[in-house]
Structures are given as C-alpha cells and as structure tokens.
Design a protein around this motif. Structure first.
Motif, PDB file in Angstrom:
ATOM      1  N   LEU A 297       0.850  -1.192   0.000  1.00  0.00           N
ATOM      2  CA  LEU A 297       0.000   0.000   0.000  1.00  0.00           C
ATOM      3  C   LEU A 297       0.883   1.237   0.000  1.00  0.00           C
ATOM      4  CD1 LEU A 297      -2.267  -1.200   2.918  1.00  0.00           C
ATOM      5  CD2 LEU A 297      -2.931  -1.161   0.528  1.00  0.00           C
ATOM      6  N   LEU A 298       0.323   2.340  -0.481  1.00  0.00           N
ATOM      7  CA  LEU A 298       1.049   3.604  -0.507  1.00  0.00           C
ATOM      8  C   LEU A 298       0.148   4.693   0.059  1.00  0.00           C
ATOM      9  CD1 LEU A 298       3.685   4.990  -1.446  1.00  0.00           C
ATOM     10  CD2 LEU A 298       2.565   5.432  -3.613  1.00  0.00           C
ATOM     11  N   TYR A 299       0.626   5.361   1.091  1.00  0.00           N
ATOM     12  CA  TYR A 299      -0.128   6.443   1.735  1.00  0.00           C
ATOM     13  C   TYR A 299       0.701   7.711   1.708  1.00  0.00           C
ATOM     14  CZ  TYR A 299      -3.888   3.532   3.459  1.00  0.00           C
ATOM     15  OH  TYR A 299      -4.988   2.718   3.535  1.00  0.00           O
ATOM     16  N   THR A 300       0.001   8.860   1.754  1.00  0.00           N
ATOM     17  CA  THR A 300       0.664  10.151   1.792  1.00  0.00           C
ATOM     18  C   THR A 300       0.099  10.971   2.941  1.00  0.00           C
ATOM     19  OG1 THR A 300       1.247  12.110   0.511  1.00  0.00           O
ATOM     20  CG2 THR A 300      -0.941  11.210   0.154  1.00  0.00           C
ATOM     21  N   LEU A 301       0.879  11.924   3.403  1.00  0.00           N
ATOM     22  CA  LEU A 301       0.472  12.810   4.484  1.00  0.00           C
ATOM     23  C   LEU A 301       0.036  14.130   3.863  1.00  0.00           C
ATOM     24  CD1 LEU A 301       0.468  12.701   7.602  1.00  0.00           C
ATOM     25  CD2 LEU A 301       2.623  13.911   7.528  1.00  0.00           C
ATOM     26  N   GLU A 302      -1.273  14.413   3.944  1.00  0.00           N
ATOM     27  CA  GLU A 302      -1.821  15.652   3.396  1.00  0.00           C
ATOM     28  C   GLU A 302      -2.550  16.412   4.490  1.00  0.00           C
ATOM     29  OE1 GLU A 302      -4.389  14.762   0.145  1.00  0.00           O
ATOM     30  OE2 GLU A 302      -2.764  14.061  -1.137  1.00  0.00           O
ATOM     31  N   ASN A 303      -2.117  17.624   4.776  1.00  0.00           N
ATOM     32  CA  ASN A 303      -2.738  18.490   5.784  1.00  0.00           C
ATOM     33  C   ASN A 303      -2.859  17.782   7.135  1.00  0.00           C
ATOM     34  OD1 ASN A 303      -3.048  20.427   3.761  1.00  0.00           O
ATOM     35  ND2 ASN A 303      -5.054  19.619   3.202  1.00  0.00           N
ATOM     36  N   GLY A 304      -1.854  17.009   7.506  1.00  0.00           N
ATOM     37  CA  GLY A 304      -1.853  16.319   8.778  1.00  0.00           C
ATOM     38  C   GLY A 304      -2.660  15.035   8.806  1.00  0.00           C
ATOM     39  N   LYS A 305      -3.260  14.637   7.675  1.00  0.00           N
ATOM     40  CA  LYS A 305      -4.052  13.407   7.623  1.00  0.00           C
ATOM     41  C   LYS A 305      -3.405  12.424   6.662  1.00  0.00           C
ATOM     42  CE  LYS A 305      -8.540  15.217   8.807  1.00  0.00           C
ATOM     43  NZ  LYS A 305      -9.965  15.110   8.558  1.00  0.00           N
ATOM     44  N   LEU A 306      -3.519  11.145   6.993  1.00  0.00           N
ATOM     45  CA  LEU A 306      -2.994  10.088   6.134  1.00  0.00           C
ATOM     46  C   LEU A 306      -4.059   9.675   5.132  1.00  0.00           C
ATOM     47  CD1 LEU A 306      -1.275   8.126   8.966  1.00  0.00           C
ATOM     48  CD2 LEU A 306      -0.098   9.115   7.026  1.00  0.00           C
ATOM     49  N   VAL A 307      -3.716   9.762   3.849  1.00  0.00           N
ATOM     50  CA  VAL A 307      -4.646   9.464   2.768  1.00  0.00           C
ATOM     51  C   VAL A 307      -3.977   8.474   1.824  1.00  0.00           C
ATOM     52  CG1 VAL A 307      -5.996  10.467   0.891  1.00  0.00           C
ATOM     53  CG2 VAL A 307      -5.535  11.823   2.929  1.00  0.00           C
ATOM     54  N   GLU A 308      -4.749   7.470   1.359  1.00  0.00           N
ATOM     55  CA  GLU A 308      -4.196   6.526   0.393  1.00  0.00           C
ATOM     56  C   GLU A 308      -3.904   7.269  -0.906  1.00  0.00           C
ATOM     57  OE1 GLU A 308      -4.858   2.074  -1.404  1.00  0.00           O
ATOM     58  OE2 GLU A 308      -6.418   2.966  -0.173  1.00  0.00           O
ATOM     59  N   TYR A 309      -2.707   7.080  -1.434  1.00  0.00           N
ATOM     60  CA  TYR A 309      -2.281   7.790  -2.636  1.00  0.00           C
ATOM     61  C   TYR A 309      -2.782   7.037  -3.858  1.00  0.00           C
ATOM     62  CZ  TYR A 309       0.706  10.615  -5.613  1.00  0.00           C
ATOM     63  OH  TYR A 309       1.170  11.486  -6.560  1.00  0.00           O
TER      64      TYR A 309
ATOM     65  N   ILE B 141       5.364   5.618 -10.217  1.00  0.00           N
ATOM     66  CA  ILE B 141       6.214   6.775  -9.955  1.00  0.00           C
ATOM     67  C   ILE B 141       5.498   7.672  -8.957  1.00  0.00           C
ATOM     68  CG2 ILE B 141       7.328   8.783 -10.975  1.00  0.00           C
ATOM     69  CD1 ILE B 141       7.295   7.227 -13.652  1.00  0.00           C
ATOM     70  N   ILE B 142       6.182   8.014  -7.866  1.00  0.00           N
ATOM     71  CA  ILE B 142       5.616   8.965  -6.908  1.00  0.00           C
ATOM     72  C   ILE B 142       6.408  10.261  -6.998  1.00  0.00           C
ATOM     73  CG2 ILE B 142       4.686   7.230  -5.344  1.00  0.00           C
ATOM     74  CD1 ILE B 142       7.082   7.605  -3.539  1.00  0.00           C
ATOM     75  N   PRO B 143       5.761  11.400  -6.731  1.00  0.00           N
ATOM     76  CA  PRO B 143       6.458  12.685  -6.848  1.00  0.00           C
ATOM     77  C   PRO B 143       7.563  12.845  -5.809  1.00  0.00           C
ATOM     78  CG  PRO B 143       4.142  12.999  -6.255  1.00  0.00           C
ATOM     79  CD  PRO B 143       4.364  11.543  -6.424  1.00  0.00           C
ATOM     80  N   ASP B 144       8.494  13.749  -6.100  1.00  0.00           N
ATOM     81  CA  ASP B 144       9.619  13.984  -5.203  1.00  0.00           C
ATOM     82  C   ASP B 144       9.271  14.914  -4.053  1.00  0.00           C
ATOM     83  OD1 ASP B 144      11.285  12.313  -6.582  1.00  0.00           O
ATOM     84  OD2 ASP B 144      12.106  13.890  -7.851  1.00  0.00           O
ATOM     85  N   LYS B 145       8.112  15.541  -4.073  1.00  0.00           N
ATOM     86  CA  LYS B 145       7.697  16.443  -2.999  1.00  0.00           C
ATOM     87  C   LYS B 145       6.660  15.758  -2.130  1.00  0.00           C
ATOM     88  CE  LYS B 145      10.096  19.999  -4.242  1.00  0.00           C
ATOM     89  NZ  LYS B 145      11.292  20.317  -3.476  1.00  0.00           N
ATOM     90  N   GLY B 146       6.803  15.869  -0.818  1.00  0.00           N
ATOM     91  CA  GLY B 146       5.821  15.324   0.099  1.00  0.00           C
ATOM     92  C   GLY B 146       6.352  14.140   0.893  1.00  0.00           C
ATOM     93  N   ILE B 147       5.507  13.677   1.823  1.00  0.00           N
ATOM     94  CA  ILE B 147       5.845  12.544   2.679  1.00  0.00           C
ATOM     95  C   ILE B 147       4.969  11.364   2.270  1.00  0.00           C
ATOM     96  CG2 ILE B 147       5.872  11.675   5.041  1.00  0.00           C
ATOM     97  CD1 ILE B 147       6.270  14.563   5.969  1.00  0.00           C
TER      98      ILE B 147
END
Length: 131
Positions: free
Chosen positions: A20-32, A54-60
């Motif tokens: 699975l792949l998740y990202t941190l957006e505005n303090g919340k974890l969202v599936e990418y 491919i995931i972007p180079d910006k972000g967590i």
C-alpha cells in the motif's frame, strides 16, 4: 522515485503479498491513488498483479509491504519517504514495529496509519541497532 505496488497470492492461497502507498496531506494520512503507472511487472505469486509506479519527489509518503507465510504469520516492511529520500524504515514482525534505520520522528504517523488500517501493534521499538 519508483516503488512497486503489489497484490498477489499463491494458487493455494497460503502465501500472499500486499503493498500500500499512503501520503500525508494536511496532517491526515490518505491513500495515494493518483499514481503514474510506469509499467506492469510479473507478480511474486501466480494470482494478482504488480505495477511499478512513480511517486512525486515532494511530500511525505509511507510505503507498506506485508507478506503472509504458510503458518499465517504476517511480516511487513514500512518505508517512509520525504522529498524523494528514505528517512525511516521499520520492520513489522510478531505484532511489533521496530525501527531499522532512519529518524524515529515518523513513528507516530506510522502508528496512526496502523490504527487506521486496524493492524494490531503490541509495541514499537525505537532503538536503532548498533553497528
């Protein structure tokens, strides 16, 4: 940055792998979900699929890989990427998370993600191995 997303199992169903792949957006974890698929790759097991994305180079981003074995035990690897670099790696085994390398500051996000996914955790070991 490229990672594999896989969901496959053996013909008998006794072995399985899931990532699975998740990202941190505005303090919340969202599936990418807006991943760019680079190519389809043969899966580890017979039934299912595996893609190189491919995931972007910006972000967590938090990449989770879980493997179920013959005895129904689950092992996992959690990798945290920040701005295209690996900042933390955790192993999941015997219901425990262990920091393998990197910064321990991302442990709270990983713990929150495990609670959101309803994956049981007994504890987290934050001591880095010596060596």
């Amino acid at each position: 940055m490229e990672v594999y997303l896989e969901n496959s199992k053996s013909k008998t169903g006794k072995h399985a792998i899931r990532s699975l792949l998740y990202t941190l957006e505005n303090g919340k974890l969202v599936e990418y979900k807006t991943v760019k698929v680079k190519s389809k790759v043969p899966p580890t097991y017979k039934i299912g699929d595996r893609t190189l994305v491919i995931i972007p180079d910006k972000g967590i981003f938090i990449h989770l890989v879980f493997l179920k074995n013959l005895k129904n035990k689950v092992r996992g690897k959690v990798t945290v990427y920040k701005d295209g670099n690996v900042v933390s790696e955790f192993n999941y085994r015997k219901l425990k998370l262990k920091l393998v390398k990197g910064e321990p500051t991302y442990a709270e996000q990983v713990r929150a993600l495990f609670q959101e996914l309803k994956i049981p955790i007994k504890g987290i070991n934050m001591k880095l191995p010596k060596g």
